[in-house]
Design a protein around this motif. Sequence first.
Motif, PDB file in Angstrom:
ATOM      1  N   VAL A 137      50.045  39.615  32.007  1.00 45.66           N
ATOM      2  CA  VAL A 137      48.594  39.689  32.200  1.00 45.66           C
ATOM      3  C   VAL A 137      47.894  38.975  31.049  1.00 45.66           C
ATOM      4  CG1 VAL A 137      46.612  41.240  32.448  1.00 45.66           C
ATOM      5  CG2 VAL A 137      48.838  41.906  33.398  1.00 45.66           C
ATOM      6  N   THR A 138      47.027  38.016  31.396  1.00 45.03           N
ATOM      7  CA  THR A 138      46.179  37.304  30.441  1.00 45.03           C
ATOM      8  C   THR A 138      44.737  37.419  30.932  1.00 45.03           C
ATOM      9  OG1 THR A 138      46.140  35.123  31.494  1.00 45.03           O
ATOM     10  CG2 THR A 138      48.089  35.647  30.152  1.00 45.03           C
ATOM     11  N   PRO A 139      43.764  36.969  30.143  1.00 47.61           N
ATOM     12  CA  PRO A 139      42.381  37.057  30.618  1.00 47.61           C
ATOM     13  C   PRO A 139      42.120  36.261  31.905  1.00 47.61           C
ATOM     14  CG  PRO A 139      42.417  36.684  28.257  1.00 47.61           C
ATOM     15  CD  PRO A 139      43.833  36.541  28.741  1.00 47.61           C
ATOM     16  N   LEU A 140      42.848  35.177  32.139  1.00 51.71           N
ATOM     17  CA  LEU A 140      42.587  34.325  33.301  1.00 51.71           C
ATOM     18  C   LEU A 140      43.648  34.393  34.385  1.00 51.71           C
ATOM     19  CD1 LEU A 140      41.307  31.136  31.450  1.00 51.71           C
ATOM     20  CD2 LEU A 140      39.954  32.903  32.593  1.00 51.71           C
ATOM     21  N   LEU A 141      44.713  35.129  34.136  1.00 47.35           N
ATOM     22  CA  LEU A 141      45.851  35.085  35.056  1.00 47.35           C
ATOM     23  C   LEU A 141      46.611  36.400  35.010  1.00 47.35           C
ATOM     24  CD1 LEU A 141      47.087  32.799  36.795  1.00 47.35           C
ATOM     25  CD2 LEU A 141      48.380  32.105  34.804  1.00 47.35           C
ATOM     26  N   ARG A 142      47.044  36.832  36.174  1.00 47.97           N
ATOM     27  CA  ARG A 142      47.933  38.005  36.289  1.00 47.97           C
ATOM     28  C   ARG A 142      49.073  37.566  37.199  1.00 47.97           C
ATOM     29  NH1 ARG A 142      47.186  43.865  36.278  1.00 47.97           N
ATOM     30  NH2 ARG A 142      48.795  44.755  37.605  1.00 47.97           N
ATOM     31  N   LEU A 143      50.290  37.570  36.655  1.00 48.48           N
ATOM     32  CA  LEU A 143      51.455  37.057  37.381  1.00 48.48           C
ATOM     33  C   LEU A 143      52.532  38.120  37.513  1.00 48.48           C
ATOM     34  CD1 LEU A 143      51.919  33.755  35.367  1.00 48.48           C
ATOM     35  CD2 LEU A 143      50.843  33.962  37.599  1.00 48.48           C
ATOM     36  N   THR A 144      53.064  38.260  38.705  1.00 45.85           N
ATOM     37  CA  THR A 144      54.288  39.031  38.911  1.00 45.85           C
ATOM     38  C   THR A 144      55.328  38.020  39.351  1.00 45.85           C
ATOM     39  OG1 THR A 144      53.027  40.975  39.572  1.00 45.85           O
ATOM     40  CG2 THR A 144      55.377  40.956  40.117  1.00 45.85           C
ATOM     41  N   LEU A 186      56.970  33.107  41.819  1.00 42.24           N
ATOM     42  CA  LEU A 186      55.885  34.084  41.771  1.00 42.24           C
ATOM     43  C   LEU A 186      55.926  34.961  43.004  1.00 42.24           C
ATOM     44  CD1 LEU A 186      52.813  32.081  40.455  1.00 42.24           C
ATOM     45  CD2 LEU A 186      54.427  33.515  39.203  1.00 42.24           C
ATOM     46  N   LEU A 187      55.788  36.249  42.798  1.00 43.49           N
ATOM     47  CA  LEU A 187      55.690  37.202  43.902  1.00 43.49           C
ATOM     48  C   LEU A 187      54.226  37.485  44.225  1.00 43.49           C
ATOM     49  CD1 LEU A 187      58.443  39.732  42.776  1.00 43.49           C
ATOM     50  CD2 LEU A 187      58.656  37.848  44.418  1.00 43.49           C
ATOM     51  N   LYS A 188      53.400  37.615  43.170  1.00 36.52           N
ATOM     52  CA  LYS A 188      51.963  37.870  43.316  1.00 36.52           C
ATOM     53  C   LYS A 188      51.244  37.246  42.136  1.00 36.52           C
ATOM     54  CE  LYS A 188      52.304  42.390  43.443  1.00 36.52           C
ATOM     55  NZ  LYS A 188      51.951  43.800  43.445  1.00 36.52           N
ATOM     56  N   SER A 189      49.982  36.905  42.363  1.00 38.23           N
ATOM     57  CA  SER A 189      49.185  36.399  41.252  1.00 38.23           C
ATOM     58  C   SER A 189      47.703  36.573  41.538  1.00 38.23           C
ATOM     59  CB  SER A 189      49.489  34.920  40.995  1.00 38.23           C
ATOM     60  OG  SER A 189      49.045  34.129  42.082  1.00 38.23           O
ATOM     61  N   VAL A 190      46.945  36.657  40.458  1.00 40.74           N
ATOM     62  CA  VAL A 190      45.496  36.624  40.503  1.00 40.74           C
ATOM     63  C   VAL A 190      45.081  35.597  39.457  1.00 40.74           C
ATOM     64  CG1 VAL A 190      43.361  37.918  40.152  1.00 40.74           C
ATOM     65  CG2 VAL A 190      45.364  39.065  41.143  1.00 40.74           C
ATOM     66  N   PRO A 191      44.414  34.505  39.866  1.00 41.99           N
ATOM     67  CA  PRO A 191      44.046  34.147  41.223  1.00 41.99           C
ATOM     68  C   PRO A 191      45.288  33.893  42.077  1.00 41.99           C
ATOM     69  CG  PRO A 191      43.737  32.263  39.774  1.00 41.99           C
ATOM     70  CD  PRO A 191      44.115  33.422  38.905  1.00 41.99           C
ATOM     71  N   PRO A 192      45.128  33.963  43.399  1.00 41.50           N
ATOM     72  CA  PRO A 192      46.283  33.746  44.276  1.00 41.50           C
ATOM     73  C   PRO A 192      46.776  32.295  44.192  1.00 41.50           C
ATOM     74  CG  PRO A 192      44.279  34.133  45.556  1.00 41.50           C
ATOM     75  CD  PRO A 192      43.923  34.291  44.122  1.00 41.50           C
TER      76      PRO A 192
END
Length: 147
Positions: free
Chosen positions: A56-63, A79-85
């Motif tokens: 988790v970073t301020p601009l990205l969330r990666l699984t 990548l399984l999931k991310s925000v942004p997608p």
Amino acid sequence: MRTVDVERTIPAPAPDVFDWLTDVANYQRVPLVRRVTLVRPGDTAGNGAGAVRLVVTPLLRLTEEIVEYDPPRLMRYRLLKSVPPLRHQEGHISFEPVAAGTRVRWSSTFEIAAPFLAPMWTRMFLPVVRGGFIMVLRTAERELRGG
């Protein structure tokens, strides 16, 4: 799809560089990384094949899931999931012993999964991903040098 490709030579032996860069717990010490979690350990090693990790970073969330783990040569992930997608084709980090230490090449192919203007959003996001890779590699180099 666009590819971010970063290369850096770290003055340390390949096994040490591989161990540092594949241990997600080390990423907690990278600037702007807010949280890292080993969600599921790997099949034969904690951060090895089958491991699922959250960054988790301020601009990205990666699984991400580690799909290939070949010490001290290569780690591949998806990548399984991310925000942004993101639509993610492949990510890998390769390690090559050289006279000055270990040449690391980190590459990831992706695009922003936007309903419109995906190419534009992807181009705008490339420096964020590139900057993240560079920060991780700089932190690894600093710590492996002992300072």
